[in-house]
Design an enzyme around this catalytic site. Structure first.
Site, PDB file in Angstrom:
ATOM      1  N   PRO A  88      21.992  -9.928  58.563  1.00 31.37           N
ATOM      2  CG  PRO A  88      22.763 -10.838  56.561  1.00 31.37           C
ATOM      3  CD  PRO A  88      21.660 -10.037  57.147  1.00 31.37           C
ATOM      4  CD  GLU A 115      22.292  -8.795  47.497  1.00 30.60           C
ATOM      5  OE1 GLU A 115      21.722  -9.786  47.014  1.00 30.60           O
ATOM      6  OE2 GLU A 115      23.288  -8.874  48.245  1.00 30.60           O
ATOM      7  NE  ARG A 157       9.668 -18.051  76.351  1.00 34.24           N
ATOM      8  CZ  ARG A 157      10.509 -18.268  77.375  1.00 34.24           C
ATOM      9  NH1 ARG A 157      11.550 -17.461  77.547  1.00 34.24           N
ATOM     10  NH2 ARG A 157      10.329 -19.271  78.205  1.00 34.24           N
ATOM     11  CG  ASP A 172      13.857 -19.445  79.586  1.00 31.45           C
ATOM     12  OD1 ASP A 172      13.071 -18.901  78.829  1.00 31.45           O
ATOM     13  OD2 ASP A 172      14.810 -18.848  80.147  1.00 31.45           O
TER      14      ASP A 172
HETATM   15  C1  LIG Z   1      20.857 -13.043  51.351  1.00 32.29           C
HETATM   16  N1  LIG Z   1      20.813 -11.623  51.018  1.00 32.29           N
HETATM   17  C2  LIG Z   1      22.103 -11.121  50.518  1.00 32.29           C
HETATM   18  C3  LIG Z   1      23.135 -10.935  51.616  1.00 32.29           C
HETATM   19  C4  LIG Z   1      22.576 -10.049  52.726  1.00 32.29           C
HETATM   20  C5  LIG Z   1      21.232 -10.609  53.217  1.00 32.29           C
HETATM   21  C6  LIG Z   1      20.271 -10.768  52.097  1.00 32.29           C
HETATM   22  C7  LIG Z   1      18.963 -11.338  52.588  1.00 32.29           C
HETATM   23  N2  LIG Z   1      18.348 -10.438  53.541  1.00 32.29           N
HETATM   24  C8  LIG Z   1      17.733  -9.287  53.188  1.00 32.29           C
HETATM   25  C9  LIG Z   1      17.275  -8.668  54.349  1.00 32.29           C
HETATM   26  C10 LIG Z   1      17.622  -9.485  55.450  1.00 32.29           C
HETATM   27  C11 LIG Z   1      17.445  -9.387  56.835  1.00 32.29           C
HETATM   28  C12 LIG Z   1      17.964 -10.376  57.667  1.00 32.29           C
HETATM   29  C13 LIG Z   1      18.665 -11.458  57.113  1.00 32.29           C
HETATM   30  C14 LIG Z   1      19.316 -12.460  58.000  1.00 32.29           C
HETATM   31  N3  LIG Z   1      20.015 -13.489  57.486  1.00 32.29           N
HETATM   32  N4  LIG Z   1      20.548 -14.187  58.510  1.00 32.29           N
HETATM   33  C15 LIG Z   1      20.233 -13.622  59.686  1.00 32.29           C
HETATM   34  N5  LIG Z   1      20.636 -14.073  60.935  1.00 32.29           N
HETATM   35  C16 LIG Z   1      19.422 -12.518  59.397  1.00 32.29           C
HETATM   36  C17 LIG Z   1      18.868 -11.713  60.437  1.00 32.29           C
HETATM   37  N6  LIG Z   1      18.449 -11.163  61.376  1.00 32.29           N
HETATM   38  C18 LIG Z   1      18.812 -11.584  55.726  1.00 32.29           C
HETATM   39  C19 LIG Z   1      18.299 -10.589  54.906  1.00 32.29           C
END
Ligand SMILES: CN1CCCC[C@@H]1Cn1ccc2ccc(-c3n[nH]c(N)c3C#N)cc21
Length: 242
Positions: A88, A115, A157, A172
């Site tokens: 994220p 995490e 794609r 697109d």
């Molecule tokens: C919730 N939990 C504690 C807070 C930090 C994240 C963790 C969960 N988590 C672990 C690995 C992982 C990889 C991607 C994502 C992700 N979330 N949203 C996006 N756009 C993502 C992408 N691309 C979440 C992930």
């Protein structure tokens, strides 16, 4: 193109074997390998996580398991690879990034959970290869697997021969910086809703103008940021008159 995915949930990536992507793999346009990170653990519990230094909630994925896994996966094919780590906290994954990835010989995806992955894994491989920490959107998922499905579909794609009609990718949403306008098919009238007459006129110039106008309207209403990001010469006089 070869794609490797390392994850503790290989089953999450099963959709990569379906439909369009499945056909791309079957015809050799795409080579996809999914690896279970736990195959590189050595303890009876197959532990891949541990408590975070500095405290805080949850667990962090241990660097040494990732290091052993990525070393082996990278060594399995001599083609230059880009390591892609969904998070994220990553840079936004965009259509432009999809096009850039489609030009790569090889992509290796590291799917985090808990995490996230110990930062030293990214730092270590960034010293010897391209590494991208990317995000598919401003919301929080539970892990990286869904993001990999999104990225792989968006990239695959664009590969020559994957889509039946290559015009689809060329025309697109986002290809011209705008959102796609509305689409219609038979019947001409459905529950009292008629297809816009211009689309049945056979006047290709008028149809193109109408489609462009609807795309501009929709983009201005839903994604004004995309309008603001257009290059100065992107809008012609007719566009500006809308
Ligand atoms: C919730 N939990 C504690 C807070 C930090 C994240 C963790 C969960 N988590 C672990 C690995 C992982 C990889 C991607 C994502 C992700 N979330 N949203 C996006 N756009 C993502 C992408 N691309 C979440 C992930």
């Amino acid at each position: 193109m070869r794609i490797d995915v390392v994850t503790i949930f290989p089953g999450y990536l099963a959709p990569l074997r379906e439909a369009l992507l499945g056909r791309a793999v079957g015809t050799g346009l795409l080579d996809i390998a999914v690896h279970d990170l736990r195959d590189w653990t050595h303890d009876v519990h197959q532990a891949v996580d541990d408590a975070p230094y500095g405290g805080g909630p949850g667990m962090v994925m241990r660097p040494h398991v990732w290091g052993e896994a990525l070393d082996d996966v990278l060594a399995a094919d001599p083609r230059p690879a880009r390591l892609v780590v969904p998070t994220p906290a990553g840079r936004p994954f965009t259509q432009a990034a999809a096009h850039a990835y489609a030009a790569q010989e090889r992509l290796v995806f590291a799917c985090g959970r808990y995490e996230g992955i110990d930062q030293r894994v990214v730092d270590h491989y960034a010293a010897s290869m391209p590494v991208d920490e990317i995000s598919i959107g401003d919301y929080v998922l539970v892990g990286g697997e869904v993001a990999v499905l999104v990225v792989v579909e968006a990239v695959a794609r664009l590969l020559p021969g994957v889509l039946g009609n290559p015009r689809s990718a060329a025309e697109d949403s986002f290809s011209d910086g705008l959102l796609e306008g509305p689409a219609y098919t038979r019947p001409e009238v459905w529950r009292g809703h008629a297809v816009p007459e211009v689309l049945r006129s056979g006047n290709h110039g008028a149809i193109a103008r109408w489609r462009r106008d609807r795309a501009l309207e929709r983009t201005a209403e839903r994604r004004p940021d995309l309008i603001a990001a257009l290059p100065p010469d992107a809008l012609d006089e007719a566009d500006r008159a809308l």
